[in-house]
Design a protein around this motif. Structure first.
Motif, PDB file in Angstrom:
ATOM      1  N   LEU A 703       0.812  -1.218   0.000  1.00 45.22           N
ATOM      2  CA  LEU A 703       0.000   0.000   0.000  1.00 45.22           C
ATOM      3  C   LEU A 703       0.847   1.271   0.000  1.00 45.22           C
ATOM      4  CD1 LEU A 703      -2.737  -1.039   2.587  1.00 45.22           C
ATOM      5  CD2 LEU A 703      -2.836  -1.156   0.094  1.00 45.22           C
ATOM      6  N   GLN A 704       2.144   1.166  -0.114  1.00 47.39           N
ATOM      7  CA  GLN A 704       2.963   2.372  -0.145  1.00 47.39           C
ATOM      8  C   GLN A 704       2.720   3.132  -1.449  1.00 47.39           C
ATOM      9  OE1 GLN A 704       7.229   1.682  -0.588  1.00 47.39           O
ATOM     10  NE2 GLN A 704       6.781  -0.478  -1.027  1.00 47.39           N
ATOM     11  N   PRO A 705       2.944   4.432  -1.458  1.00 49.26           N
ATOM     12  CA  PRO A 705       2.660   5.242  -2.652  1.00 49.26           C
ATOM     13  C   PRO A 705       3.391   4.716  -3.890  1.00 49.26           C
ATOM     14  CG  PRO A 705       3.153   6.640  -0.780  1.00 49.26           C
ATOM     15  CD  PRO A 705       3.464   5.240  -0.353  1.00 49.26           C
ATOM     16  N   ILE A 706       2.764   4.904  -5.014  1.00 50.64           N
ATOM     17  CA  ILE A 706       3.357   4.481  -6.283  1.00 50.64           C
ATOM     18  C   ILE A 706       4.574   5.342  -6.583  1.00 50.64           C
ATOM     19  CG2 ILE A 706       2.972   4.269  -8.771  1.00 50.64           C
ATOM     20  CD1 ILE A 706       0.051   3.702  -8.162  1.00 50.64           C
ATOM     21  N   ARG A 707       5.693   4.700  -6.888  1.00 48.26           N
ATOM     22  CA  ARG A 707       6.952   5.401  -7.119  1.00 48.26           C
ATOM     23  C   ARG A 707       7.045   5.922  -8.551  1.00 48.26           C
ATOM     24  NH1 ARG A 707       8.215   6.103  -1.882  1.00 48.26           N
ATOM     25  NH2 ARG A 707       8.233   4.139  -0.734  1.00 48.26           N
ATOM     26  N   SER A 708       8.014   6.814  -8.735  1.00 46.65           N
ATOM     27  CA  SER A 708       8.218   7.373 -10.068  1.00 46.65           C
ATOM     28  C   SER A 708       8.755   6.342 -11.041  1.00 46.65           C
ATOM     29  CB  SER A 708       9.184   8.561  -9.989  1.00 46.65           C
ATOM     30  OG  SER A 708      10.433   8.139  -9.469  1.00 46.65           O
ATOM     31  N   TYR A 709       9.349   5.268 -10.548  1.00 40.74           N
ATOM     32  CA  TYR A 709       9.891   4.233 -11.429  1.00 40.74           C
ATOM     33  C   TYR A 709       8.904   3.100 -11.652  1.00 40.74           C
ATOM     34  CZ  TYR A 709      10.983   2.266  -6.802  1.00 40.74           C
ATOM     35  OH  TYR A 709      10.905   1.820  -5.504  1.00 40.74           O
ATOM     36  N   GLU A 710       7.621   3.295 -11.305  1.00 40.96           N
ATOM     37  CA  GLU A 710       6.587   2.282 -11.491  1.00 40.96           C
ATOM     38  C   GLU A 710       5.495   2.794 -12.420  1.00 40.96           C
ATOM     39  OE1 GLU A 710       6.541  -0.193  -7.294  1.00 40.96           O
ATOM     40  OE2 GLU A 710       5.500   1.746  -7.352  1.00 40.96           O
ATOM     41  N   ILE A 711       4.805   1.839 -13.092  1.00 42.14           N
ATOM     42  CA  ILE A 711       3.676   2.161 -13.968  1.00 42.14           C
ATOM     43  C   ILE A 711       2.415   2.113 -13.113  1.00 42.14           C
ATOM     44  CG2 ILE A 711       2.423   1.513 -16.052  1.00 42.14           C
ATOM     45  CD1 ILE A 711       4.941   0.110 -17.016  1.00 42.14           C
ATOM     46  N   ALA A 712       1.764   3.253 -12.935  1.00 43.28           N
ATOM     47  CA  ALA A 712       0.675   3.356 -11.973  1.00 43.28           C
ATOM     48  C   ALA A 712      -0.461   2.378 -12.288  1.00 43.28           C
ATOM     49  CB  ALA A 712       0.150   4.796 -11.948  1.00 43.28           C
ATOM     50  N   SER A 713      -0.922   2.369 -13.518  1.00 38.64           N
ATOM     51  CA  SER A 713      -2.064   1.504 -13.864  1.00 38.64           C
ATOM     52  C   SER A 713      -1.704   0.028 -13.694  1.00 38.64           C
ATOM     53  CB  SER A 713      -2.512   1.789 -15.293  1.00 38.64           C
ATOM     54  OG  SER A 713      -1.439   1.585 -16.205  1.00 38.64           O
ATOM     55  N   LEU A 714      -0.477  -0.355 -14.070  1.00 41.46           N
ATOM     56  CA  LEU A 714      -0.061  -1.752 -13.948  1.00 41.46           C
ATOM     57  C   LEU A 714       0.071  -2.166 -12.480  1.00 41.46           C
ATOM     58  CD1 LEU A 714       0.739  -4.319 -15.384  1.00 41.46           C
ATOM     59  CD2 LEU A 714       3.097  -3.463 -15.518  1.00 41.46           C
ATOM     60  N   VAL A 715       0.568  -1.256 -11.636  1.00 42.81           N
ATOM     61  CA  VAL A 715       0.697  -1.559 -10.215  1.00 42.81           C
ATOM     62  C   VAL A 715      -0.681  -1.809  -9.606  1.00 42.81           C
ATOM     63  CG1 VAL A 715       1.313  -0.572  -7.965  1.00 42.81           C
ATOM     64  CG2 VAL A 715       2.902  -0.383  -9.892  1.00 42.81           C
ATOM     65  N   ARG A 716      -1.659  -0.975  -9.952  1.00 41.57           N
ATOM     66  CA  ARG A 716      -3.012  -1.156  -9.399  1.00 41.57           C
ATOM     67  C   ARG A 716      -3.619  -2.484  -9.871  1.00 41.57           C
ATOM     68  NH1 ARG A 716      -3.214   4.492 -10.960  1.00 41.57           N
ATOM     69  NH2 ARG A 716      -3.067   5.812  -9.080  1.00 41.57           N
ATOM     70  N   THR A 717      -3.399  -2.815 -11.139  1.00 38.71           N
ATOM     71  CA  THR A 717      -3.941  -4.079 -11.663  1.00 38.71           C
ATOM     72  C   THR A 717      -3.302  -5.286 -10.970  1.00 38.71           C
ATOM     73  OG1 THR A 717      -4.315  -3.030 -13.812  1.00 38.71           O
ATOM     74  CG2 THR A 717      -4.275  -5.436 -13.752  1.00 38.71           C
ATOM     75  N   LEU A 718      -1.967  -5.235 -10.805  1.00 37.00           N
ATOM     76  CA  LEU A 718      -1.277  -6.331 -10.129  1.00 37.00           C
ATOM     77  C   LEU A 718      -1.698  -6.446  -8.669  1.00 37.00           C
ATOM     78  CD1 LEU A 718       2.283  -5.834 -11.649  1.00 37.00           C
ATOM     79  CD2 LEU A 718       0.689  -7.692 -12.162  1.00 37.00           C
ATOM     80  N   PHE A 719      -2.006  -5.325  -8.028  1.00 30.62           N
ATOM     81  CA  PHE A 719      -2.454  -5.363  -6.630  1.00 30.62           C
ATOM     82  C   PHE A 719      -3.802  -6.062  -6.517  1.00 30.62           C
ATOM     83  CE2 PHE A 719      -4.980  -3.384  -3.231  1.00 30.62           C
ATOM     84  CZ  PHE A 719      -4.230  -3.784  -2.124  1.00 30.62           C
ATOM     85  N   ARG A 720      -4.714  -5.744  -7.441  1.00 30.22           N
ATOM     86  CA  ARG A 720      -6.028  -6.401  -7.397  1.00 30.22           C
ATOM     87  C   ARG A 720      -5.888  -7.912  -7.661  1.00 30.22           C
ATOM     88  NH1 ARG A 720      -7.727  -1.387  -9.805  1.00 30.22           N
ATOM     89  NH2 ARG A 720      -7.312  -2.218 -11.895  1.00 30.22           N
TER      90      ARG A 720
END
Length: 837
Positions: A703-720
């Motif tokens: 649940l830590q904030p999305i970093r600048s070196y990460e793809i925001a939409s992909l991180v949310r999809t992988l979390f779900r």
């Protein structure tokens, strides 16, 4: 040029209507290119309004150079009777409107290197010996008056007039106009010279600030150069003031004749009768003293500049501004401050241009010329009080950034009149500053608050700025160097001793005699008798600027010394911080930023040193910062007689709070019941990036904030996706992790957080909240959302394709390689746990 043309508001009816005023018989015999040419051909046949209409029309249709040529001809050929109708329009078209809507010729942006043709035309036209000033003197000879709205005067002056109180400055005497009903009007009746200088001075303030995107060097602009020319012309350091330009072949323009108010001064107000009676009793004509003709323009110029540029704060307003909830009535700009500094530098040169024998004669005799008397009185009489309030406001309200350098240099210029004296010594080097001669002791004592009160104000500012910045370090160095000049600190200390001396009789309100002039219709009203008591002079100076009930904080007292010691400590800390930042930059590889974006360098999720000027300017900037701070520390030691042991103590105390590399020093804290508590010094260190806590993320890594070196939409999809898997197979993952065989160890390596048990929480509140929360085995797919992982996979597939390996075999090879790697790490992890105590 768009800035030199007329604006839409000046558009007129078709010129055909104007030409109907020309006699019909003349129109049949001559053809003119413009109505202005017709008007110039027969000026005695034209109505004044026709000349104004013609000039307005030509300002739209003709180029700027042609407009100025026509104006020169009009000034030469037309009599004052016709010229006085165009004068207000011409002044406004040059300097802009008082409401800032019309920019006029935009003198504040006009530069010779950018627009050389227009620049040369403007400077020639507005030169103190040029056509515009000739028009002023031509109208001056006929005693024309022009209305100037009171609403555009500085705040204290406007408020005073609106409250029916005559302002202190003689500039406003006999000028206030009244309405026919008897009430106070909204205009001043000014002669042409006053009207011109009022508009010229106010154009610096009323016009809108220059846009940030427009990089204009103030000292190269036409306005700044004109201010310098006017000061050199009307306040000469050598010789006398040049006489007015001849308005006719036979003579020169006289000085303004005496003026009589529309209504007696006694009707100004009922609560200030004593002040008004004093005005009435001393109403003398400017022409009473023929010698005063020599400098009336000089006094007018100086008073207008001081009133328009500095008189924005009264003593009462300044005292109200000390409240943190007070709103600023006027905010000066950096350009404004630079022009004021030019004025102060020239005034010092003007006042110090008296020859020694003239200065001695002025002090012991009244048989001096008006110009010599004006030189002696210009700074203390007209400038000192208003400049002090102006500087106090700037020191208290200017932003804590590098732009304060302009205010600082203006202040330091005023404090050093010896730099502008004709017999000044050679400039001192860094190791040997100027030596202040004993003859300057009266100036230091009679300007004591300028040195002491403002120095304490600067200390408070310096303690809140980032001294690691080269620009801020330079400002501390500049102030310390000026105050460390030989003999200056002793003179200031002597002045403080004179003020703090006990007195038998407190001078009740007598200090007004030393700052406020005798209010007469003449600018050259006599000065009060010289006071020989040095202590009384210093007390009068302080009371006049701060009020009778002021609370004085000595510059060499314990409170100021405490601030100096704190500043010395911060300077020592800033030197170490600059060195640590330099070392950190030197250790970073050249391609650090590019690799960080790709994710191949170590990611510091907890932050680093805050950005600083050093990061942009390199090692040379670090060297200069260290040099500035080192010399500033030495100058402070000289001024306040700090011992070497005290300075060494700061260094030793700093060394005990940091490791050998100087990168892990904690902010200044005290130990409380719930842990460390920041002190005010510690808060300052954190805000300016001088020190920091080593902060680690203590929450759920998913649940830590999305970093600048990460793809925001992909991180949310992988979390779900991982959340659904963890919810669906929670029991099976817990059973696998509980096994004691290799499979259990392999699952625990992947499905649990390895460092969770070893983490220590810094916040007592967070410890209580997290203590009861246990995390079971779970799958995390977040690593697939980083650019680093994706780029690594793409590179692997690309390299495999070079060896003719397809995507499927490559995937199998990567999977097999990871299984082998994970198995080895599992065995090492389990072996490490066996050896733990």
């Amino acid at each position: 040029m768009t800035t030199f043309g007329a604006v839409a508001e000046w558009r007129l009816p078709p010129l055909r209507r104007a030409t109907l005023w020309i006699p019909q018989w003349f129109a049949k015999k001559a053809i003119f290119n413009s109505p202005l040419e017709a008007a110039m051909a027969f000026p005695h046949l034209q109505q004044p309004s026709f000349l104004l209409a013609s000039l307005k029309a030509d300002s739209i249709n003709k180029p700027f150079a042609q407009q100025c040529q026509d104006l020169v001809k009009v000034i030469e050929d037309f009599p004052a009777k016709e010229l006085h109708t165009i004068f207000p329009w011409l002044v406004e078209s040059i300097f802009g409107s008082l409401d800032g809507v019309l920019v006029g010729w935009n003198l504040r942006c006009l530069q010779g290197r950018v627009n050389p043709v227009e620049y040369s035309i403007v400077m020639e036209f507005l030169d103190p010996g040029g056509p515009m000033m000739k028009l002023v003197y031509k109208l001056q000879a006929e005693d024309y008056k022009f209305d100037f709205p009171v609403s555009y005067l500085p705040g204290p002056v406007k408020a005073s007039i609106q409250e029916c109180i005559l302002p202190d400055s003689p500039l406003y005497h006999n000028k206030v106009q009244f309405t026919p009903a008897g009430g106070l009007g909204l205009n001043l009746a000014l002669n042409p010279f006053e009207y011109y200088i009022f508009f010229f001075a106010l154009s610096l303030i009323t016009q809108k600030p220059l846009p940030v995107s427009l990089h204009v060097r103030t000292s190269d602009c036409a306005y700044f150069i004109l201010v310098d020319r006017y000061l050199s012309w009307f306040l000469p350091t050598e010789g006398s003031v040049p006489p007015p330009l001849s308005s006719s072949p036979g003579g020169t323009s006289p000085s303004p004749p005496p003026r009589t108010p529309a209504i007696p001064f006694a009707s100004y107000g009922l609560h200030h009768t004593s002040l008004l009676k004093r005005h009435i009793s001393h109403q003398t004509s400017v022409n009473a003293d023929p010698a005063s003709h020599e400098i009336w323009r000089s006094e007018t110029l100086l008073q207008v500049f001081v009133e328009m540029w500095l008189h924005h704060y009264s003593l009462e307003m300044y005292q109200k501004m000390q409240s943190p909830h007070a709103k600023e009535s006027f905010t000066p700009t950096e350009e404004h401050v630079l022009v004021v500094r030019l004025l102060l530098k020239h005034l010092h040169a003007f006042a110090n241009s008296l020859k020694p024998e003239q200065a001695s004669l002025s002090a012991h005799s009244h048989a001096t010329s008006p110009l010599e008397e004006f030189k002696r009185a210009a700074v203390p009489r007209f400038v000192q009080q208003k400049l002090y309030l102006f500087l106090q406001h700037c020191f208290g309200h200017w932003p804590l950034d590098a732009s304060f350098r302009a205010v600082l240099e203006m202040w330091l210029s005023y404090l050093q009149p010896w730099r502008y004296a004709p017999d000044k010594q050679a400039p001192g080097s860094d190791s040997q500053p100027w030596c202040v001669l004993e003859k300057w002791a009266p100036f230091v004592q009679e300007n004591l608050l300028m040195y002491t009160k403002l120095f304490v104000g600067f200390l408070n500012r310096a303690l809140r700025t980032d001294l690691v910045s080269p620009k801020h370090a330079l400002m501390v160095f500049r102030v310390a160097k000026v105050f460390a000049q030989p003999n200056l600190a002793e003179m200031i200390q002597k002045g403080e001793q004179l003020f703090l001396e006990p007195e038998l009789v407190i001078p009740h309100r007598q200090h007004r005699l030393f700052t406020a002039p005798t209010f007469t219709g003449s600018f050259l009203s006599p000065w009060p008798p010289a006071v020989t008591d040095a202590s009384f002079k210093v007390k009068s100076h302080v009371y006049s600027l701060e009020g009778q009930d002021c609370k004085y904080t000595p510059m060499f007292g314990p409170e100021a010394r405490t601030l100096v010691l704190r500043l010395a400590q911060l300077i020592t800390q800033a030197k170490h911080t600059a060195k640590s930042i330099s070392d950190q930059c030197a250790e970073s590889p050249a391609g650090h930023s590019f690799l960080s974006w790709l994710g191949f360098s170590s990611m510091d999720t907890n932050g680093s040193y805050t950005a600083n000027d050093l990061d942009e300017m390199g090692q040379d900037s670090v060297r200069k910062t260290d040099e500035y701070l080192e010399k500033a520390l030495e100058y402070l030691r000289q001024i306040f007689r700090l011992s070497e042991a005290q300075l060494r103590q700061f260094t030793l105390a700093l060394g005990t709070t940091q490791d050998e590399n100087g990168k892990k020093q904690l902010p200044d804290c005290i130990v409380g019941e719930d842990g460390l508590i920041l002190t005010p010094l510690g808060r300052y260190q954190i805000i300016n990036g001088l020190r920091r806590f080593e902060i680690e993320y203590q929450g759920d890594p998913e649940l830590q904030p999305i970093r600048s070196y990460e793809i925001a939409s992909l991180v949310r999809t992988l979390f779900r996706l991982s959340s659904a898997i963890n919810h669906r197979f929670a029991g099976q993952m817990a059973a696998l992790c509980s096994r004691d065989d290799f499979l259990g160890s392999f699952c625990r390596y992947h499905l649990t957080e390895p460092g969770l048990a070893s983490r220590h929480l810094l916040s007592p509140v967070g410890r209580r909240q997290v203590a009861g929360h246990t995390r079971g085995p779970r799958l995390s797919l977040r690593f697939l959302g980083s650019y680093r992982t994706l780029v690594s996979l793409l590179l692997a597939f690309f390299v495999a394709s070079l060896f003719c390996v397809g995507p499927l075999p490559c995937t199998l090879l990567l999977t097999l390689g990871y299984v082998l790697y994970a198995s080895a790490m599992t065995l090492l992890t389990e072996r490490g746990k066996l050896h733990q105590p």
